[in-house]
Design an enzyme around this catalytic site. Structure first.
Site, short mmCIF file in Angstrom:
data_model
loop_
_atom_site.label_atom_id
_atom_site.label_comp_id
_atom_site.label_asym_id
_atom_site.label_seq_id
_atom_site.Cartn_x
_atom_site.Cartn_y
_atom_site.Cartn_z
CG HIS A 162 -4.61 0.24 -49.17
ND1 HIS A 162 -5.20 0.85 -48.09
CD2 HIS A 162 -3.30 0.08 -48.83
CE1 HIS A 162 -4.28 1.08 -47.15
NE2 HIS A 162 -3.12 0.62 -47.59
CG ASP A 368 -14.22 1.25 -53.77
OD1 ASP A 368 -12.98 1.26 -53.61
OD2 ASP A 368 -14.92 2.27 -53.72
C1 GDG Z 1 -8.40 3.34 -52.00
C2 GDG Z 1 -9.26 2.14 -52.42
C3 GDG Z 1 -9.95 1.86 -50.03
C4 GDG Z 1 -13.01 12.23 -51.22
N1 GDG Z 1 -13.43 13.38 -51.74
C5 GDG Z 1 -12.96 14.37 -50.97
C6 GDG Z 1 -12.22 13.79 -49.94
N2 GDG Z 1 -12.27 12.48 -50.11
C7 GDG Z 1 -11.65 11.49 -49.22
C8 GDG Z 1 -12.71 10.72 -48.50
C9 GDG Z 1 -12.00 9.39 -48.23
C10 GDG Z 1 -11.03 9.27 -49.39
O1 GDG Z 1 -10.90 10.56 -49.98
C11 GDG Z 1 -11.50 8.32 -50.47
O2 GDG Z 1 -11.33 6.99 -50.00
P1 GDG Z 1 -12.07 5.74 -50.64
O3 GDG Z 1 -11.82 4.58 -49.78
O4 GDG Z 1 -13.52 6.06 -50.77
O5 GDG Z 1 -11.50 5.56 -52.12
P2 GDG Z 1 -10.01 5.49 -52.83
O6 GDG Z 1 -9.39 6.84 -52.91
O7 GDG Z 1 -10.24 4.81 -54.14
O8 GDG Z 1 -9.11 4.57 -51.86
C12 GDG Z 1 -10.45 2.01 -51.47
C13 GDG Z 1 -8.94 2.94 -49.68
O9 GDG Z 1 -7.89 3.02 -50.65
C14 GDG Z 1 -8.31 2.67 -48.31
O10 GDG Z 1 -7.74 1.41 -48.25
O11 GDG Z 1 -11.07 2.02 -49.16
O12 GDG Z 1 -11.23 0.87 -51.82
O13 GDG Z 1 -9.72 2.27 -53.77
O14 GDG Z 1 -11.31 9.44 -47.03
O15 GDG Z 1 -13.06 11.40 -47.35
N3 GDG Z 1 -11.61 14.50 -48.98
C15 GDG Z 1 -11.72 15.86 -49.05
N4 GDG Z 1 -12.41 16.48 -50.04
C16 GDG Z 1 -13.04 15.79 -51.02
O16 GDG Z 1 -13.65 16.38 -51.91
N5 GDG Z 1 -11.14 16.61 -48.10
#
Ligand code: GDG
Length: 457
Positions: A162, A368
């Protein structure tokens, strides 16, 4: 024939209430947010580290309407320290995001990584029934595909990485580079978010192992693996629906009411890859350059606590809080402060209400794998502008966003100005095109498509 998902993080964490009653709360993070709906749809077993107490070995989830079984792998405190905080988060994570100066390679952490990967592989083998498809996830479990392959030579195994796969120049700093690539090549299908990452991975197969590659196929140990770019999608319909629900509209109105100015929004796990200090500095530069913007805009940053047992994450938190204090101290006037800083995860409805309320969404990671927040915003907003780092894997798919170089504060500040001045019809047209593209490759088609590719292997 079921699906077996193997990941480090568990999709729901148990919270023990009064009288021993346990409720299962969804975990926050990209991977679990994406896979929970996929496994709910397919049914099967999810194997994950049972991070939170109490010690429950297995449970059917979601509690209200069970769709699949969660098998919880237990890790000792020392294993958590060495496998998770150590090798996963202090070696593989920074290395893969090109933060070489933050990596630490330790042989005892590597041994714990092997031991724990073996534990997950054994659990998968125990759950396996003939005909099942096994789908292993992410950098914490890269050795699991090979370990399963050794026990179950004919199993169909998929693996998804990921995070970014770096150039071989960087990857080869890892003392266990061979073992890691060999572990992954136990899978029939290896998925990553972008073509660039798969190119880097294929080159690692050649340079590190001396394996033969032909297009997307790698032949190694008499077995062929396919390496494919399959960027993860989101549940577009769910976000559209939630973002227009009366509850969310009401919360969005409340957010606007309380902020009183136009809103710039950031939402990230508090991680050094996400470029939060750089974003704050750019906002500071923007206010210096455009004093007329004072009292007109407020930057709301939601920072979700993350990996607090790792020292560099604690340092980052202190750095961000210091910057927020300094910038607020410098620009605050007549009851208006430029930055509102929220240091906690918020419920999904509140998150989407913030997406709705924002005029400009700033997604500016230094690096990212993909970034789901950018996609969620595009699906939820009706009149906002997405500013997106060119170093997020999602940038390839989202050309209607204003793309920026997060290392260039001037460029970021100009994008901010452009976003704030963009006419409504242009904003709506861009969002419409973004949403069409998100709809064409949503989460369901990503998960179903990947599983089908593994089944067909
Ligand atoms: C890894 C990779 C890749 C965030 N703040 C809150 C919240 N979130 C949720 C968001 C989103 C998720 O968390 C974050 O996903 P990201 O993709 O932005 O980042 P990583 O956690 O680093 O994810 C990344 C991912 O895996 C999938 O393959 O895209 O590059 O690093 O869904 O909505 N959810 C809630 N409250 C928050 O305050 N409920």
């Amino acid at each position: 024939m079921g699906l077996i998902v193997v990941s480090n993080r568990e999709p729901y964490a148990p919270h023990a209430g009064d009288g021993g009653h346990v409720t299962w709360v969804p975990s926050i993070g990209g991977l679990t947010a994406a896979l929970d709906p996929a496994l709910q749809h397919a049914g099967g077993t999810w194997i994950a580290w049972g991070e939170q107490q109490p010690e429950i070995e297995r449970v059917d989830l979601p509690a209200e309407e069970p769709r699949y079984r969660l098998e919880r792998v237990r890790l000792s405190d020392a294993e958590v320290r060495d496998f998770y905080h150590g090798f996963s988060n202090r070696a593989l994570w920074p290395m893969s995001h090109y933060f070489i100066e933050r990596t630490k390679y330790r042989a005892d952490w590597w041994r714990a990584y092997e031991t724990v990967n073996r534990r997950f592989a054994d659990a998968a083998v125990r759950s396996y029934r003939e005909g099942d498809t096994i789908w292993v996830h992410d950098y914490q479990l890269a050795l699991v595909p090979r370990m399963i392959r050794e026990a179950l030579p004919d199993a169909r195994i998929g693996f998804f990485w990921h995070i970014p796969w770096p150039s071989s120049e960087v990857f080869r700093t890892l003392p266990w580079d061979r073992e890691l690539v060999d572990g992954i090549l136990g899978a029939d299908v290896v998925g990553m978010h972008t073509e660039e990452y798969t190119r880097h991975f294929l080159s690692a197969c050649r340079r590190v192992l001396g394996a033969v590659t032909n297009g997307e196929a790698v032949t190694w140990r008499d077995h062929v693996s396919r390496v494919v770019a399959r960027p993860i999608g989101i549940e577009v319909d769910a976000y559209e629906e939630l973002s227009t629900s009366p509850e969310v509209e009401e919360t969005a109105a409340r957010v606007r009411q309380s902020v009183q100015t136009r809103i710039l929004l950031g939402v990230d796990r508090l991680d050094y890859t996400k470029g939060i200090p750089e974003r704050l500095e750019a906002f500071d530069a923007f206010l210096d350059r455009h004093p007329e913007a004072r009292r007109q805009v407020t930057f709301v940053q939601i920072a979700v606590p993350s990996r607090e047992r790792v020292e560099s994450y604690r340092q980052l938190r202190a750095q961000v809080e210091g910057l927020v204090g300094r910038i607020n101290g410098k620009h605050t006037r007549d009851g208006w402060s430029p930055i509102q800083y929220i240091y906690r995860g918020v419920p999904r409805e509140e998150l989407v209400a913030h997406y709705r309320a924002a005029d400009v969404m700033l997604v500016t990671p230094l690096r990212d794998g993909l970034n789901l927040v950018a996609k969620e915003f595009a699906a939820s907003s009706r009149d906002g502008v997405l500013v997106l780092s060119r170093f997020a894997g999602a940038a390839d798919e989202l050309p209607e966003a204003l793309q920026v170089n997060p290392y260039n504060p001037e460029g970021l500040a100009s994008a901010l100005l452009q976003a704030l001045n963009m006419p409504l019809d242009e904003k709506q047209a861009r969002l419409l095109r973004l949403r069409e593209r998100l709809r064409a490759s949503d989460l369901r088609s990503w998960a179903d498509g990947f599983v089908r590719e593994v089944e067909g292997a």
